[in-house]
Design a protein around this motif. Sequence first.
Motif, mmCIF file in Angstrom:
data_model
loop_
_atom_site.group_PDB
_atom_site.id
_atom_site.type_symbol
_atom_site.label_atom_id
_atom_site.label_comp_id
_atom_site.label_asym_id
_atom_site.label_seq_id
_atom_site.Cartn_x
_atom_site.Cartn_y
_atom_site.Cartn_z
ATOM 1 N N ASP A 103 39.769 65.284 48.846
ATOM 2 C CA ASP A 103 39.455 66.675 48.522
ATOM 3 C C ASP A 103 37.961 66.959 48.667
ATOM 4 O OD1 ASP A 103 42.086 67.197 48.042
ATOM 5 O OD2 ASP A 103 41.943 67.076 45.861
ATOM 6 N N GLY A 104 37.153 65.912 48.663
ATOM 7 C CA GLY A 104 35.719 66.092 48.839
ATOM 8 C C GLY A 104 35.335 66.483 50.247
ATOM 9 N N LEU A 105 36.302 66.448 51.182
ATOM 10 C CA LEU A 105 36.034 66.849 52.564
ATOM 11 C C LEU A 105 36.260 68.334 52.781
ATOM 12 C CD1 LEU A 105 37.681 63.907 54.553
ATOM 13 C CD2 LEU A 105 35.262 64.242 54.043
ATOM 14 N N GLU A 106 36.378 69.076 51.689
ATOM 15 C CA GLU A 106 36.637 70.510 51.800
ATOM 16 C C GLU A 106 35.542 71.223 52.591
ATOM 17 O OE1 GLU A 106 36.651 72.693 48.096
ATOM 18 O OE2 GLU A 106 38.363 73.873 48.806
ATOM 19 N N GLU A 107 34.312 70.814 52.383
ATOM 20 C CA GLU A 107 33.211 71.466 53.077
ATOM 21 C C GLU A 107 32.201 70.416 53.516
ATOM 22 O OE1 GLU A 107 29.698 74.813 52.258
ATOM 23 O OE2 GLU A 107 31.282 74.466 50.780
ATOM 24 N N ARG A 108 31.810 70.479 54.775
ATOM 25 C CA ARG A 108 30.798 69.562 55.289
ATOM 26 C C ARG A 108 29.407 70.110 54.992
ATOM 27 N NH1 ARG A 108 30.255 67.601 61.603
ATOM 28 N NH2 ARG A 108 28.179 66.667 61.430
ATOM 29 N N ARG A 109 28.631 69.349 54.243
ATOM 30 C CA ARG A 109 27.291 69.784 53.868
ATOM 31 C C ARG A 109 26.336 69.647 55.042
ATOM 32 N NH1 ARG A 109 28.933 66.749 48.989
ATOM 33 N NH2 ARG A 109 28.142 64.881 50.030
ATOM 34 N N PRO A 110 25.298 70.478 55.102
ATOM 35 C CA PRO A 110 24.337 70.403 56.206
ATOM 36 C C PRO A 110 23.669 69.038 56.326
ATOM 37 C CG PRO A 110 24.034 72.435 54.967
ATOM 38 C CD PRO A 110 24.996 71.591 54.178
ATOM 39 N N THR A 111 23.571 68.311 55.213
ATOM 40 C CA THR A 111 22.906 67.008 55.229
ATOM 41 C C THR A 111 23.860 65.862 55.553
ATOM 42 O OG1 THR A 111 23.258 66.855 52.832
ATOM 43 C CG2 THR A 111 21.130 67.722 53.592
#
Length: 214
Positions: A103-111
């Motif tokens: 579930d932590g792959l919901e959003e890819r962070r810019p970093t």
Amino acid sequence: MPPRRRYDQYCSAARALDLVGDRWTLLIVRELLAGPRRYTDLHADLPGVSTDVLASRLKDMERDALATRRRLRPPGAAYVYELTPRGRGLLPVLQALGEWGRDGLEERRPTDAVRAHWFALPLLTALRGVNTDTGPGILEVGLEEGNFHLFIGAEDGPVYGEGLAPGGADARLVMDEGTCTAVVRGELTVPEGIRAGRITVTGDSPLGKALREE
């Protein structure tokens, strides 16, 4: 070498964390599940780790019989690290951890860094529900970030490999990162992706046919 810090608890979970609970250790195992790797390759595919920490973790893994270091024969003559059978036994641990954290792959962070082969273990987990009982085979996967291949039904040796499969694969899947992430997160199965045209499968082997007919 200085003694490692331990929990000193008579508990199997604590004993396991004594060996693999340090930061970076399990991610090193993830990389070594692809087979023997040179120190420089490990450092390149573990962005953020310092050279001192990587060297320390590898020494700990050697001492704890999770990995070994050996010298390749000429003309390579480089040193490589590889997992022992005990180290390879961490595969289901990493797969379970990946399922728990998907579930932590919901959003890819810019970093966030990304490597194509980081999808290998979660995708291998996702394929457990697909009828790939066709015997051992090699499944190649193409993403926008690059290629990797999975050793379906492998009981020992590497679980996956970076890049195209040497000597060719039994089947090949091509998809974009969004589709692969949906599969990894359990929002889409591989057969559903194939039927919807989001995943392209090629290869006339039993493995390729099984994926198309699922």
